[in-house]
Design an enzyme around this catalytic site. Sequence first.
Site, mmCIF file in Angstrom:
data_model
loop_
_atom_site.group_PDB
_atom_site.id
_atom_site.type_symbol
_atom_site.label_atom_id
_atom_site.label_comp_id
_atom_site.label_asym_id
_atom_site.label_seq_id
_atom_site.Cartn_x
_atom_site.Cartn_y
_atom_site.Cartn_z
ATOM 1 N N TYR A 145 6.775 -32.360 -7.883
ATOM 2 C CA TYR A 145 5.571 -33.139 -8.180
ATOM 3 C C TYR A 145 5.918 -34.562 -8.614
ATOM 4 O O TYR A 145 5.155 -35.486 -8.394
ATOM 5 C CB TYR A 145 4.758 -32.471 -9.300
ATOM 6 C CG TYR A 145 3.818 -31.401 -8.816
ATOM 7 C CD1 TYR A 145 4.296 -30.279 -8.156
ATOM 8 C CD2 TYR A 145 2.450 -31.512 -9.034
ATOM 9 C CE1 TYR A 145 3.439 -29.291 -7.731
ATOM 10 C CE2 TYR A 145 1.581 -30.526 -8.612
ATOM 11 C CZ TYR A 145 2.071 -29.416 -7.960
ATOM 12 O OH TYR A 145 1.207 -28.447 -7.534
ATOM 13 N N LYS A 196 14.658 -19.999 -5.957
ATOM 14 C CA LYS A 196 15.077 -19.869 -4.554
ATOM 15 C C LYS A 196 16.560 -20.212 -4.525
ATOM 16 O O LYS A 196 17.013 -21.156 -3.870
ATOM 17 C CB LYS A 196 14.228 -20.816 -3.678
ATOM 18 C CG LYS A 196 14.405 -20.640 -2.189
ATOM 19 C CD LYS A 196 13.789 -19.358 -1.623
ATOM 20 C CE LYS A 196 14.128 -19.205 -0.144
ATOM 21 N NZ LYS A 196 13.815 -17.865 0.397
ATOM 22 N N ASP A 228 9.920 -15.946 -2.556
ATOM 23 C CA ASP A 228 9.220 -15.272 -1.452
ATOM 24 C C ASP A 228 8.994 -13.797 -1.784
ATOM 25 O O ASP A 228 7.916 -13.241 -1.572
ATOM 26 C CB ASP A 228 9.977 -15.454 -0.122
ATOM 27 C CG ASP A 228 11.469 -15.156 -0.206
ATOM 28 O OD1 ASP A 228 11.980 -14.955 -1.333
ATOM 29 O OD2 ASP A 228 12.131 -15.114 0.848
ATOM 30 N N ASP A 252 2.583 -23.285 -9.310
ATOM 31 C CA ASP A 252 1.268 -23.659 -8.775
ATOM 32 C C ASP A 252 0.801 -22.598 -7.791
ATOM 33 O O ASP A 252 -0.331 -22.113 -7.852
ATOM 34 C CB ASP A 252 1.368 -25.027 -8.080
ATOM 35 C CG ASP A 252 0.050 -25.458 -7.461
ATOM 36 O OD1 ASP A 252 -0.990 -25.327 -8.133
ATOM 37 O OD2 ASP A 252 0.058 -25.912 -6.297
ATOM 38 N N ASP A 256 -2.087 -19.164 -8.532
ATOM 39 C CA ASP A 256 -3.322 -18.920 -7.774
ATOM 40 C C ASP A 256 -3.326 -17.509 -7.197
ATOM 41 O O ASP A 256 -4.345 -16.817 -7.205
ATOM 42 C CB ASP A 256 -3.466 -19.921 -6.614
ATOM 43 C CG ASP A 256 -4.237 -21.184 -7.009
ATOM 44 O OD1 ASP A 256 -4.234 -21.530 -8.210
ATOM 45 O OD2 ASP A 256 -4.830 -21.831 -6.118
HETATM 46 C C1 IPM Z 1 -3.346 -26.893 -10.591
HETATM 47 C C2 IPM Z 1 -3.859 -27.751 -9.474
HETATM 48 C C3 IPM Z 1 -3.165 -29.116 -9.524
HETATM 49 C C4 IPM Z 1 -1.683 -28.874 -9.342
HETATM 50 C C5 IPM Z 1 -3.691 -30.139 -8.492
HETATM 51 C C6 IPM Z 1 -5.181 -30.348 -8.604
HETATM 52 C C7 IPM Z 1 -2.969 -31.451 -8.599
HETATM 53 O O1 IPM Z 1 -3.684 -27.122 -8.249
HETATM 54 O O2 IPM Z 1 -3.477 -27.295 -11.758
HETATM 55 O O3 IPM Z 1 -2.820 -25.819 -10.311
HETATM 56 O O4 IPM Z 1 -1.197 -28.761 -8.215
HETATM 57 O O5 IPM Z 1 -0.982 -28.801 -10.361
HETATM 58 MG MG MG Z 2 -2.952 -25.138 -8.401
#
Ligand code: IPM
Ligand code: MG
Length: 377
Positions: A145, A196, A228, A252, A256
Amino acid sequence: MKNFKIAALAGDGIGPEVMREAIKILRATEKKFGFTLQITEAPVGWAGIDAAGKALPDTTLALCKQSDAILFGSVGLPDRDPTIPKEERPERAALLRIRKEFGLFANLRPVTLPKALAHACPLAKERQGDGIDILVVRELTGGMYFGQPKKTEDIGGGNQRAIDTMVYTTPEIERIAHVAFKSAQLRRKKLTSIDKANVLENGILWREVVTRVGKNYPDVTLEHMFVDNGAMQLVLRPTQFDVMLCENMFGDILSDEAAALGGSLGMLPSASLGLPRQSAATAGAGEENFFGFYEPAGGTAPDIAGKNLANPIAQILSSALMLRHSFGLNEAAAAIENAVTKAINAGNRTGDIFNPIETTAKRVGTTQMGDAIAAGI
Ligand code: IPM
Ligand code: MG
């Protein structure tokens, strides 16, 4: 009476409506538990661009610096004004900038699947075991990032080359590893470190450093897993995980994925913490407190914004994390979490967790869900 200053930055999309519900709940705890919260709202994201020409207006940043914690909604509307340079768009100019500016290197994302929401989990019941309860600890200020160089350049012939750089230093890995091990000590004492190491230099260093830090925590069982395989294991046997430690990008993605197992991304809160500090309210009490940034992990959801459809639970649970980690108000934090469980057990469902097969559940809007939770404080 203890008083805490909160910068409330609702942002874009569903941000304002879920923030409104979180503030409603915070006000309810204030009365009940006897502390005061000085909550000041300020624009951020596209709302900041509209109000002051910048995703993170100077006045908003100044407010954050004077506050004990930041309660954040969400920013970014992919369809708005594609001509604005990427460096000035809310994701980078507000969210990533705040993470870096305040040194918020530790991102905690707790995923739990409440029993009553078993139907909202995409996995078959037998894979859910006795329940899913995972804490993703994500490094937040390093890796791809932020690594330099980061650019897109012309290489002739109408072609371009895009470069992102994945970079981690020993101290960066050490400090997040300590957070993860300490978190595991307070839970089921198992830590899965994701990397990884079969391909990336970063992975090799990550594994070495985490292993070394682990020697300080003999009560925690450490295992290493390639990312993975980690993604696959999450859907095959999620109950094997307690704490998952990830670098920024892997965290990240996996957070999710894990959130979906918890029923909905609309249920996933997060805390982003820097180094411990003693807040004015607890100085001398010997308690560790963090300046923190608290946000739902789910994003702005522009398609449902302003329609009273969004699930406010991620924002509300984020405010509970704020009470706990930044203010040391453990009882009030637990009261919020219990009130959320009660509202769910009573059958309240926003669209994202509603399933018509549940005949006793009722579909509610953002406001009604907030009211049900506030009533349970
Ligand atoms: C998160 C989001 C952010 C990230 C984006 C919106 C920049 O996806 O907080 O997980 O990738 O960190
Ligand atoms: Mg995210």
